[in-house]
Design a protein around this motif. Structure first.
Motif, PDB file in Angstrom:
ATOM      1  N   VAL A  48      -6.658   2.943   4.070  1.00  0.00           N
ATOM      2  CA  VAL A  48      -6.295   4.311   3.704  1.00  0.00           C
ATOM      3  C   VAL A  48      -7.476   5.253   3.869  1.00  0.00           C
ATOM      4  O   VAL A  48      -7.379   6.288   4.526  1.00  0.00           O
ATOM      5  CB  VAL A  48      -5.776   4.358   2.250  1.00  0.00           C
ATOM      6  CG1 VAL A  48      -5.501   5.798   1.830  1.00  0.00           C
ATOM      7  CG2 VAL A  48      -4.526   3.492   2.098  1.00  0.00           C
ATOM      8  N   SER A  63      -2.149   9.095   7.136  1.00  0.00           N
ATOM      9  CA  SER A  63      -1.338   9.264   5.935  1.00  0.00           C
ATOM     10  C   SER A  63      -2.137   9.837   4.768  1.00  0.00           C
ATOM     11  O   SER A  63      -1.569  10.394   3.826  1.00  0.00           O
ATOM     12  CB  SER A  63      -0.713   7.931   5.529  1.00  0.00           C
ATOM     13  OG  SER A  63      -1.719   6.983   5.206  1.00  0.00           O
ATOM     14  N   MET A  83      -5.572  10.776  -5.382  1.00  0.00           N
ATOM     15  CA  MET A  83      -4.353  10.873  -4.588  1.00  0.00           C
ATOM     16  C   MET A  83      -3.505  12.011  -5.130  1.00  0.00           C
ATOM     17  O   MET A  83      -3.091  11.979  -6.295  1.00  0.00           O
ATOM     18  CB  MET A  83      -3.581   9.550  -4.650  1.00  0.00           C
ATOM     19  CG  MET A  83      -4.393   8.359  -4.174  1.00  0.00           C
ATOM     20  SD  MET A  83      -3.449   6.830  -4.132  1.00  0.00           S
ATOM     21  CE  MET A  83      -3.211   6.530  -5.874  1.00  0.00           C
ATOM     22  N   LEU A  86       1.643  12.931  -4.177  1.00  0.00           N
ATOM     23  CA  LEU A  86       2.099  11.575  -3.868  1.00  0.00           C
ATOM     24  C   LEU A  86       3.557  11.556  -3.449  1.00  0.00           C
ATOM     25  O   LEU A  86       4.381  12.351  -3.924  1.00  0.00           O
ATOM     26  CB  LEU A  86       1.875  10.662  -5.068  1.00  0.00           C
ATOM     27  CG  LEU A  86       0.421  10.217  -5.250  1.00  0.00           C
ATOM     28  CD1 LEU A  86       0.173   9.719  -6.658  1.00  0.00           C
ATOM     29  CD2 LEU A  86       0.072   9.142  -4.233  1.00  0.00           C
ATOM     30  N   ASP A  90       4.094   6.175  -0.679  1.00  0.00           N
ATOM     31  CA  ASP A  90       2.757   5.766  -1.105  1.00  0.00           C
ATOM     32  C   ASP A  90       2.802   4.597  -2.080  1.00  0.00           C
ATOM     33  O   ASP A  90       1.761   4.054  -2.455  1.00  0.00           O
ATOM     34  CB  ASP A  90       2.029   6.941  -1.763  1.00  0.00           C
ATOM     35  CG  ASP A  90       1.742   8.073  -0.803  1.00  0.00           C
ATOM     36  OD1 ASP A  90       1.930   9.245  -1.200  1.00  0.00           O
ATOM     37  OD2 ASP A  90       1.341   7.801   0.345  1.00  0.00           O
ATOM     38  N   TYR A  94      -2.729  -1.112  -4.425  1.00  0.00           N
ATOM     39  CA  TYR A  94      -3.938  -0.550  -3.835  1.00  0.00           C
ATOM     40  C   TYR A  94      -5.128  -1.454  -4.141  1.00  0.00           C
ATOM     41  O   TYR A  94      -5.334  -1.866  -5.290  1.00  0.00           O
ATOM     42  CB  TYR A  94      -4.176   0.860  -4.372  1.00  0.00           C
ATOM     43  CG  TYR A  94      -3.274   1.881  -3.723  1.00  0.00           C
ATOM     44  CD1 TYR A  94      -1.912   1.902  -4.006  1.00  0.00           C
ATOM     45  CD2 TYR A  94      -3.766   2.796  -2.797  1.00  0.00           C
ATOM     46  CE1 TYR A  94      -1.063   2.817  -3.389  1.00  0.00           C
ATOM     47  CE2 TYR A  94      -2.930   3.723  -2.183  1.00  0.00           C
ATOM     48  CZ  TYR A  94      -1.580   3.719  -2.482  1.00  0.00           C
ATOM     49  OH  TYR A  94      -0.745   4.630  -1.868  1.00  0.00           O
TER      50      TYR A  94
END
Length: 125
Positions: A48, A63, A83, A86, A90, A94
């Protein structure tokens, strides 16, 4: 031994924000990269965003552009993933990861040698 511990995952509605933290320790070199990856059910783990320790340069996936940011304010002992806006897509586990990837592997799993345990992020529509 490098150790990484993530925290901050949770449940949020679409359009909301979350901040994840990665507590990092055990580095013996001053040149490494800490990255955030995510893995949704049935999908491959994808990079990411990442942060280089020497110059704090960041690299984002498409993204993440415009919505995610990464930083450290204590010399990489803690690395944060903010983030915003959202989306349901998503939703994933993570992971924080550390390694010494070359440019072509900055957002690939094989570029990293140490992984945290992961934290779940769920975004509802």
């Amino acid at each position: 031994e490098v150790q990484l511990v993530e925290s901050g995952g949770g449940f949020v509605q679409a359009g909301g924000s979350l901040r994840l933290s990665c507590a990092a320790s055990g580095f013996t070199s001053d040149s490494y990269v800490i990255g955030w990856f995510r893995q949704a059910p049935g999908k491959e783990r994808e990079g990411v965003i990442c942060l280089k320790s020497r110059d704090f340069q960041t690299y984002r996936s498409d993204s993440a552009k415009g919505r995610f940011s990464i930083w450290s304010d204590d010399g990489m002992n803690s690395v944060y993933l903010q983030m915003d806006n959202l989306k349901p897509e998503d939703t994933a586990v993570y992971y924080c990861a550390a390694g010494r990837p070359i440019l072509s592997t900055l957002r690939t799993v094989r570029g990293y040698t140490t992984w945290g345990q992961g934290t779940q992020v769920t975004v509802s529509s």
